[in-house]
Design an enzyme around this catalytic site. Structure first.
Site, PDB file in Angstrom:
ATOM      1  N   ARG A  87       0.794  -1.222  -0.076  1.00 58.00           N
ATOM      2  CA  ARG A  87      -0.029  -0.116  -0.022  1.00 58.00           C
ATOM      3  C   ARG A  87       0.946   1.273  -0.060  1.00 58.00           C
ATOM      4  O   ARG A  87       0.633   2.252  -0.624  1.00 58.00           O
ATOM      5  CB  ARG A  87      -1.029   0.104   1.178  1.00 58.00           C
ATOM      6  CG  ARG A  87      -2.173  -0.917   1.117  1.00 58.00           C
ATOM      7  CD  ARG A  87      -2.794  -0.760  -0.188  1.00 58.00           C
ATOM      8  NE  ARG A  87      -3.798  -1.790  -0.398  1.00 58.00           N
ATOM      9  CZ  ARG A  87      -3.878  -2.788  -1.455  1.00 58.00           C
ATOM     10  NH1 ARG A  87      -2.639  -2.828  -2.337  1.00 58.00           N
ATOM     11  NH2 ARG A  87      -4.650  -3.817  -1.566  1.00 58.00           N
ATOM     12  N   GLU A  90       2.180   1.459  -3.574  1.00 59.24           N
ATOM     13  CA  GLU A  90       1.036   2.019  -4.359  1.00 59.24           C
ATOM     14  C   GLU A  90       0.700   3.459  -4.193  1.00 59.24           C
ATOM     15  O   GLU A  90       0.282   4.047  -5.180  1.00 59.24           O
ATOM     16  CB  GLU A  90      -0.324   1.044  -3.917  1.00 59.24           C
ATOM     17  CG  GLU A  90      -1.679   1.403  -5.008  1.00 59.24           C
ATOM     18  CD  GLU A  90      -2.831   0.782  -4.293  1.00 59.24           C
ATOM     19  OE1 GLU A  90      -3.630   0.266  -5.062  1.00 59.24           O
ATOM     20  OE2 GLU A  90      -2.997   0.753  -3.128  1.00 59.24           O
ATOM     21  N   SER A 113      15.011  14.945   0.217  1.00 52.68           N
ATOM     22  CA  SER A 113      16.078  14.018   0.767  1.00 52.68           C
ATOM     23  C   SER A 113      15.259  12.977   1.785  1.00 52.68           C
ATOM     24  O   SER A 113      14.300  13.308   2.516  1.00 52.68           O
ATOM     25  CB  SER A 113      16.967  14.765   1.767  1.00 52.68           C
ATOM     26  OG  SER A 113      17.837  13.830   2.392  1.00 52.68           O
TER      27      SER A 113
END
Length: 160
Positions: A87, A90, A113
């Protein structure tokens, strides 16, 4: 012993003693719980004073203590197969292009960063089910423009 074996040993001890990550990070302290847990899982290094605390807590050998202070090989295979990790993957794949566009519009030509970086995890009560709140704050690092001619900026900061 390899680092992966030390991680498994630490997880076995955690399980056998019935410890929570909250307990462990409270005992070791010294920096963000995310970094301490990450180090115990083999993704970060513990500074020497914290490696000492972890070694005492987990009854580790000198070799194992030194291993906690070594810079690890970080990362996991992509894409991740664990549903929670997937997830996150995703989330970046779907929202990443928009975040990239907004960061570049607001800051310029560069990156955020993940080294000069802060990360915080919190639980937020919500009537429809508690929320996971993750706050990330990374330093903006502009690209350096090399072999630039006079009048061309040295770095990719936002131009007014």
């Amino acid at each position: 012993m390899r680092r992966e074996q030390l991680t498994e040993k630490l997880l076995d001890i955690k399980r056998a003693r019935g410890w929570s990550w909250k307990y462990i990070t409270g005992e070791i302290g010294g920096m963000s719980p995310v970094l301490v847990v990450g180090a115990l899982l083999g993704q970060m290094k513990l500074p020497k004073p914290l490696a000492e605390k972890a070694a005492t807590l987990f009854d580790l050998s000198e070799e194992e203590k030194r291993m906690l202070n070594e810079v690890p090989t970080r990362g996991t295979p992509m894409p991740p197969t664990d549903p929670l990790l997937y997830r996150f993957y995703e989330l970046v794949m779907v929202n990443g292009p928009a975040l990239k566009a907004l960061i570049e519009e607001g800051f310029g030509d560069g990156i955020m960063s993940a080294i000069d970086f802060d990360l915080r995890l919190e639980r937020l009560p919500h009537p429809k089910g508690d929320r996971v709140q993750i706050t990330m704050s990374g330093k903006f690092l502009p690209y350096k423009y090399y072999e630039n001619e006079p009048g061309v900026p040295d770095y990719g900061y936002k131009e007014d």
